[in-house]
Write a protein that holds these residues in place. Structure first.
Motif, PDB file in Angstrom:
ATOM      1  N   LYS A 197      -3.587  32.236  -6.416  1.00 56.10           N
ATOM      2  CA  LYS A 197      -2.638  33.695  -7.003  1.00 56.10           C
ATOM      3  C   LYS A 197      -2.110  33.135  -8.874  1.00 56.10           C
ATOM      4  O   LYS A 197      -2.053  33.493  -9.306  1.00 56.10           O
ATOM      5  CB  LYS A 197      -2.255  34.180  -6.200  1.00 56.10           C
ATOM      6  N   ILE A 228       5.159  35.554  -4.150  1.00 51.81           N
ATOM      7  CA  ILE A 228       4.257  34.437  -3.802  1.00 51.81           C
ATOM      8  C   ILE A 228       5.480  32.854  -3.907  1.00 51.81           C
ATOM      9  O   ILE A 228       5.195  32.186  -3.445  1.00 51.81           O
ATOM     10  CB  ILE A 228       3.229  33.617  -4.582  1.00 51.81           C
ATOM     11  N   GLN A 231      -3.483  30.826  -1.837  1.00 48.38           N
ATOM     12  CA  GLN A 231      -2.088  31.179  -2.594  1.00 48.38           C
ATOM     13  C   GLN A 231      -2.616  30.908  -4.672  1.00 48.38           C
ATOM     14  O   GLN A 231      -2.050  31.029  -5.759  1.00 48.38           O
ATOM     15  CB  GLN A 231      -1.623  30.493  -1.179  1.00 48.38           C
ATOM     16  N   GLU A 239       7.256  33.419  -0.696  1.00 52.20           N
ATOM     17  CA  GLU A 239       5.506  33.394   0.594  1.00 52.20           C
ATOM     18  C   GLU A 239       5.882  31.748   0.539  1.00 52.20           C
ATOM     19  O   GLU A 239       5.828  30.780   1.507  1.00 52.20           O
ATOM     20  CB  GLU A 239       4.279  34.271   0.289  1.00 52.20           C
ATOM     21  N   LEU A 240       5.931  30.480  -0.696  1.00 59.44           N
ATOM     22  CA  LEU A 240       6.309  29.503  -0.132  1.00 59.44           C
ATOM     23  C   LEU A 240       7.493  28.589  -0.197  1.00 59.44           C
ATOM     24  O   LEU A 240       6.813  27.469   0.344  1.00 59.44           O
ATOM     25  CB  LEU A 240       5.385  29.206  -1.719  1.00 59.44           C
ATOM     26  N   ILE A 247       0.154  24.761  -0.349  1.00 59.24           N
ATOM     27  CA  ILE A 247       0.003  25.254  -0.905  1.00 59.24           C
ATOM     28  C   ILE A 247      -2.203  25.840  -0.230  1.00 59.24           C
ATOM     29  O   ILE A 247      -3.046  24.806  -0.667  1.00 59.24           O
ATOM     30  CB  ILE A 247      -0.423  25.463  -2.718  1.00 59.24           C
TER      31      ILE A 247
END
Length: 536
Positions: free
Chosen positions: A390, A488, A387, A491-492, A383
């Motif tokens: 967020k 998010i 990130q 994204e991860l 991370i």
């Protein structure tokens, strides 16, 4: 650098068999030799030392000397190659396909796990030396599995015809991949390093084996990593007696089939990773890697193109003796080959790999080869600082991120909502009310029990429906928060999968540059057996 750890079983991304292995469940103890704990390496060292001949060390050393010709060998790697001749030296090994530009991120994690375990073993057993080895799967023929890598949601793919062992493929057509990659990646310092690595590896080497060796050597030679290619006549000489037992006595087929049956009888959820064949070797020649199949006392090699080859038993025995390099072990036989030619203590692999290794112990016993310790490689979610900011702003924990998306959103909506969307108290009250009704029906007229049950089911369904409608309404009301949470997590966990299975290391290298591998070396503890969440 901040490190969080989650139990493997809690991530939802590992099989029941792997979870049970990590928990050392008593029912599967018979499927491996020693568990991957630091103290168990003492017995493994003693067993391997008694079994591994000095002559095998000499063959291994000579093979590595030839394979490293023309390669810039670092002092740590050169020293490790020399140490392999000494009876006090042992290896820790991981293996992987020749994925273009390393493929998914976990390629790095396998090798870092291997390097770090050798360091840990040296601290615990200082009178011995331990060498990290990366086994290149040069003889694999599944080109479609290795001919691409992902970069920022785009698939950069090497398009060409392929047949035979992928390691022998020439690098024709990779200029186009380089151009596409260069156009995507930008031109900052880290991007220029990545472009140089790709160019030097794939545009300045003639085949995929040499290109991969160059790239991995560039990434890890400072840590003493030794890169080994099993497509080697000298090494295959050591395999001959074991290949004969597989081909002519079907030892592997018999033993693995029995083991699979035993595993399935223990738990239907274990599943089978790899099924054995009667003969677990391919015939390997220029542009050909084809199965060997016995029929009516004859051994057939039938390529997709060109004429087939038919051997009598006597002729095939002569072929094994004269040309062992033409016999390529499949996924069942390759682990044994590895343990025959290396003074190896431990194999480090992913969940799928450990699962098929657990099918093999009885084969090793029948062949008279020590079974190595099996270690699940480190798994990592990286991370970035951006990130992490967020996540903190939305009060999202690492544990939350591993939930499936629907559960993830519902859980967070309940937490941030200004009204209580949890109907658990109402359901508990309903349970109590129907308990009283059941008691009343028992005392008066038992024929009403069915009616009471039907009413209970109806009312509970009604509550569930109301709860879902309320939750849905809150999602609409909190649409902005839902959108940001979904973004998010996606994204991860690209494509709703683990980051390490999708992303290529180049994306993280753009962020961290030359600090990336040292950061992983510092963070990963291979014997910890937990999922690592790494925040910079």
């Amino acid at each position: 650098m901040d490190i969080d750890c989650l139990p493997i079983a809690k991530t939802g991304y590992f099989s029941k068999l792997i979870s049970d292995y990590i928990d050392e469940k008593a029912s599967i103890l018979s499927f491996y030799n020693r568990f991957s704990s630091l103290e168990n390496f003492s017995g493994q060292i003693e067993e391997k030392a008694l079994d591994f001949p000095q002559a095998h060390r000499e063959v291994l050393y000579d093979a590595l000397q030839k394979q490293y010709e023309g390669i810039k060998v670092s002092e740590p790697t050169g020293s490790n190659i020399k140490r392999l001749k000494e009876p006090i030296t042992f290896t820790v090994t991981t293996g992987h396909q020749l994925n273009l530009f390393t493929g998914p991120l976990y390629f790095l994690y396998k090798i870092v796990s291997t390097i770090n375990l050798t360091k840990q073993l040296k601290r615990e057993y200082p009178k011995y030396d331990f060498v990290p080895v990366y086994w290149m799967a040069t003889e694999d023929h599944d080109f479609e599995e290795i001919n691409y890598f992902n970069f920022k949601t785009k698939k950069l793919q090497w398009n060409r015809e392929s047949s035979g062992a992928v390691g022998r493929l020439d690098t024709q057509g990779l200029q186009e991949v380089y151009t596409a990659f260069a156009n995507e990646i930008g031109s900052n310092g880290n991007a220029e390093t990545l472009k140089k690595w790709f160019s030097d590896a794939y545009l300045k080497h003639d085949n995929l084996t040499d290109a991969t060796r160059y790239l991995v050597n560039e990434l890890f030679s400072s840590y003493g990593l030794v890169i080994l290619d099993g497509d080697d006549k000298g090494l295959k000489e050591l395999l001959k007696p074991y290949a004969k037992k597989d081909i002519f006595e079907q030892v592997s087929f018999e033993k693995v089939t029995e083991t699979i049956s035993d595993l399935e009888s223990l738990d239907a959820k274990y599943g089978i990773q790899v099924n054995p064949r009667e003969i677990n070797y391919f015939y390997l020649a220029a542009g050909v890697r084809e199965r060997i199949v016995e029929s009516n006392g004859k051994f057939h090699v039938t390529p997709e193109k060109g004429e087939g080859i038919v051997f009598s038993k006597e002729d095939l025995l002569k072929e094994v003796d004269a040309h062992p390099e033409r016999f390529s072990p499949n996924v069942i036989a390759r682990p044994l080959y590895q343990e025959v030619i290396l003074p190896n203590l431990c194999y480090i692999g992913g969940g799928g790999e450990i699962a098929y290794w657990l099918e093999l112990k009885s084969t090793f016993e029948a062949m008279g080869v020590p079974f190595p310790i099996l270690l699940l490689r480190n798994s990592v979610l990286v991370i970035t600082t951006k990130q992490d900011k967020k996540l903190k702003k939305m009060n999202l924990s690492s544990k939350d991120l591993f939930l499936d998306q629907n559960s993830f959103i519902n859980k967070k909506i309940r937490e941030i909502s200004n009204i209580d969307i949890d109907f658990s108290p109402q359901k508990a009250l309903l349970d109590q009310q129907f308990k009283t009704l059941y008691e009343l029906a028992e005392l008066t007229d038992k024929s009403f029990l069915g009616a009471v049950k039907a009413q209970e089911i109806k009312q509970k369904k009604g509550l569930d429906h109301l709860e879902k409608r309320l939750l849905k309404a809150q999602k609409r009301k909190l649409e902005d928060q839902v959108s940001r949470m979904t973004e998010i997590q996606n994204e991860l966990f690209p494509n709703k999968n683990l980051q390490e299975r999708i992303l290529n290391f180049s994306e993280l290298f753009l962020e961290y540059g030359e600090d990336l591998i040292p950061m992983l070396i510092q963070a990963l503890q291979p014997l910890q057996l937990e999922f690592v969440v790494l925040k910079d």
